[in-house]
Design an enzyme around this catalytic site. Structure first.
Site, PDB file in Angstrom:
ATOM      1  N   GLY A  95       0.805  -1.225   0.000  1.00  0.00           N
ATOM      2  CA  GLY A  95       0.000   0.000   0.000  1.00  0.00           C
ATOM      3  C   GLY A  95       0.834   1.270   0.000  1.00  0.00           C
ATOM      4  O   GLY A  95       0.366   2.325  -0.438  1.00  0.00           O
ATOM      5  N   GLU A 102       1.742   1.784  -3.521  1.00  0.00           N
ATOM      6  CA  GLU A 102       0.502   2.173  -4.207  1.00  0.00           C
ATOM      7  C   GLU A 102       0.145   3.632  -3.923  1.00  0.00           C
ATOM      8  O   GLU A 102      -0.314   4.360  -4.812  1.00  0.00           O
ATOM      9  CB  GLU A 102      -0.640   1.232  -3.778  1.00  0.00           C
ATOM     10  CG  GLU A 102      -0.423  -0.180  -4.327  1.00  0.00           C
ATOM     11  CD  GLU A 102      -1.381  -1.208  -3.744  1.00  0.00           C
ATOM     12  OE1 GLU A 102      -1.454  -1.323  -2.499  1.00  0.00           O
ATOM     13  OE2 GLU A 102      -2.060  -1.902  -4.519  1.00  0.00           O
TER      14      GLU A 102
END
Ligand code: HXC
Length: 260
Positions: A111, A114
């Protein structure tokens, strides 16, 4: 506003948003993602902010991923909702008016990678490391990694990173176009600030419209994207800054943009 897991500071026209859970290497739990959403809304509404820097607290990690201790006991519905929360919040970064620079100060995994990819510009410290190690945990990437990584580095390289979970160093990330510049860790924030201030000194409406053309146009076919660009180009001719910028050039002086 006060946040439990974020720091939000302003330096002139630049806001610095820091994910602040250093003991967990700034891992993103749902509270942190929700706070990030509120902070992005706050910044998006603040016309005095012309650029945003997003970074992580401490010297080891930008963000080491979504919070594995929270995700471990998710059922399918909770997992899907968590992914959707991340999707909507990360998309806010792309659609908010101001450019967002990720200053990547260490691990940017899962994440974290991301989130960096949802930013407009990525610069990184020499200690930065990148990867999508979800398959090593029995998961897929879920905060946009399967979509943004191929768009940024191409499907072949993205597939290798996403299928293997390999972690790459900053030089490899630079080579494949994941980051624009590499700096020593102790000058990263200074360099991020220089870049943010340079962007803030440009005509603000033109910068915002350029961001919109990039972020919206990239997902359109070329003819629709060019039509959108022409609309936006036309719009700049309704601004004072266009008159000021062009006049200043012809009068051989520095422009004084007012953001209108
Ligand atoms: C929760 C985490 C964490 C994470 C680190 N920590 N990463 N906690 N979630 N993603 C915690 C550790 O448990 C540890 O807590 C503390 O941070 C320090 O980490 P260490 O592992 O002791 O540090 P180190 O040995 O230096 O290793 C650093 C590391 C490693 C290589 C970054 O922490 C690591 O592999 N982290 C997980 C990376 C990862 O797999 N990320 C992807 C997550 S999945 P204690 O309490 O022990 O001190 C994901 C999905 C996104 O992101 C999509 C969701 C929809």
């Amino acid at each position: 506003m006060e946040y439990a897991n974020l720091l939000l500071e302003k330096n002139g026209a630049v806001a610095v948003l820091t994910i602040n859970r250093p003991k967990a290497l700034n891992a993103l739990n749902s509270d942190t993602v929700t706070e990030l959403s509120t902070a992005l809304d706050e910044l998006g509404r603040d016309s005095s902010v012309k650029a945003v820097i997003l970074t992580g607290s401490g010297e080891k990690a930008f963000i080491a991923g979504a919070d594995i201790s929270q995700m471990k006991d998710f059922n399918c519905m909770q997992a899907r909702r968590f992914a959707q929360l991340g999707h909507s919040v990360f998309r806010k970064i792309e659609l908010m008016p101001q450019p967002v620079i990720a200053a990547i100060n260490g691990f940017a995994l899962g994440g974290g990678c991301e989130l960096a990819m949802a930013c407009d510009i990525r610069i990184a410290a020499e200690n930065a490391k990148f990867g999508q190690p979800e398959v090593t945990l029995g998961l897929t990437a879920g905060f946009g990694g399967t979509q943004r990584l191929p768009r940024l580095v191409g499907a072949g390289l993205a597939s290798e990173l996403l299928f293997t979970g390999d972690i790459i160093d900053v030089n490899e990330a630079y080579r494949i176009g994941l980051v624009n510049k590499i700096y020593p860790l102790d000058t990263l924030m200074e360099e991020a600030m220089k870049l943010a201030k340079k962007i803030s000194s440009r005509a603000p409406v033109a910068v915002q419209l350029t961001k919109s053309a990039i972020q919206r146009g990239v997902n359109m076919d070329i003819d629709s994207a060019q039509a959108y660009e022409a609309e936006i180009f036309g719009l700049t001719f309704s601004t004072q800054d266009q008159i000021e910028g062009c006049s200043a050039f012809l009068e051989k002086r520095k422009p004084a943009f007012e953001g209108k």
